[in-house]
Design a protein around this motif. Sequence first.
Motif, PDB file in Angstrom:
ATOM      1  N   SER A   4      -5.875   1.713   6.779  1.00  0.00           N
ATOM      2  CA  SER A   4      -5.179   1.824   6.960  1.00  0.00           C
ATOM      3  C   SER A   4      -4.227   3.140   7.809  1.00  0.00           C
ATOM      4  O   SER A   4      -2.690   2.699   8.316  1.00  0.00           O
ATOM      5  CB  SER A   4      -3.551   1.134   5.785  1.00  0.00           C
ATOM      6  OG  SER A   4      -4.069   2.611   4.263  1.00  0.00           O
TER       7      SER A   4
ATOM      8  N   ARG B  38      -8.870   1.642   2.475  1.00  0.00           N
ATOM      9  CA  ARG B  38      -7.047   2.566   2.788  1.00  0.00           C
ATOM     10  C   ARG B  38      -7.715   3.826   4.384  1.00  0.00           C
ATOM     11  O   ARG B  38      -6.632   3.835   4.461  1.00  0.00           O
ATOM     12  CB  ARG B  38      -7.954   3.716   1.356  1.00  0.00           C
ATOM     13  CG  ARG B  38      -7.295   3.023   0.358  1.00  0.00           C
ATOM     14  CD  ARG B  38      -6.464   3.194   0.298  1.00  0.00           C
ATOM     15  NE  ARG B  38      -5.905   3.376  -1.691  1.00  0.00           N
ATOM     16  CZ  ARG B  38      -5.601   3.921  -2.007  1.00  0.00           C
ATOM     17  NH1 ARG B  38      -5.864   5.462  -2.407  1.00  0.00           N
ATOM     18  NH2 ARG B  38      -5.653   3.445  -3.868  1.00  0.00           N
TER      19      ARG B  38
ATOM     20  N   ASP C 135       0.980  -1.409   0.364  1.00  0.00           N
ATOM     21  CA  ASP C 135       0.021  -0.249  -0.210  1.00  0.00           C
ATOM     22  C   ASP C 135       0.754   1.033  -0.309  1.00  0.00           C
ATOM     23  O   ASP C 135       0.331   2.247  -0.893  1.00  0.00           O
ATOM     24  CB  ASP C 135      -1.039   0.222   1.518  1.00  0.00           C
ATOM     25  CG  ASP C 135      -1.819  -1.216   1.305  1.00  0.00           C
ATOM     26  OD1 ASP C 135      -2.075  -1.497   0.247  1.00  0.00           O
ATOM     27  OD2 ASP C 135      -2.165  -1.194   1.762  1.00  0.00           O
TER      28      ASP C 135
END
Length: 269
Positions: free
Chosen positions: A158, A155, A116
């Motif tokens: 994270s 997202r 990521d």
Amino acid sequence: MTKTQELLALMARLRDPEKGCAWDVKQDFHSLIPYTIEEAYEVADAVERNDFDDLRGELGDLLLQVVFHSRIAEERGLFDFEQVAAAISEKLVSRHPHVFADVKFDSDEQRQQAWDEAKAQERRLRQPAQQTESVLAGVAQSLPALVQCEKIQNRAASHGFDWPAAEPVFDKVREELQEVHEAWQSGDQAHIQEEIGDLLLVVVNLARHLKVNPEIALREATKKFTRRFNYIEKQVEASGRALRDCELAELDGLWNEAKRHLKQLQKNG
């Protein structure tokens, strides 16, 4: 000439304004979007059916879309197929430091975090100087809603915006379901739609916490529904009637019968 070179040459011929195919010549990036999406789904369908002969063909159809887009870009002086291949090769190397460098990961979570971060760095390099990028940037707006929702939530998670465990998400699902019921009682259709959306979003979040892909889960559930409904149709047809001739209670009984029958078939292999 390799088969890849042959394919590129064929596409160049098809796009020739004088000697090519009129349909191929008039296509552009936007007109190809539905075909590209359709081919990607047909690849997925072949995989789910374990039809590997069909998969070979569908992968070819999907590759054609990549070649088609690349040819249009080359004609406009933007990039060509070789640059597309080079770009993904560079990405694969940069996103797999544990394979192509000496980086060690202790868990899948660490590996995913590094992946990521590599993607985020690639996006930052594409951003104009001094422009701050949202952590949610880069998720395609044209993705299926479930896929887009899951990616957005991943997202956010994270970066620490997430429930610490699954149990609070169950509570949130119950809360959102109650709000849907209250909206329904109000009769406000716009509010009902809004609350249904909130409920679906939280269900996707629950799926994420339970390590279930919501898109796949819904596709499988839809297939299961279809198999059971087909069973009901056959039973009603055998009785010489149409579905509309049956009471709901009878159809509900056939639904339960379908569940038992199909489970037994699955059990027997």
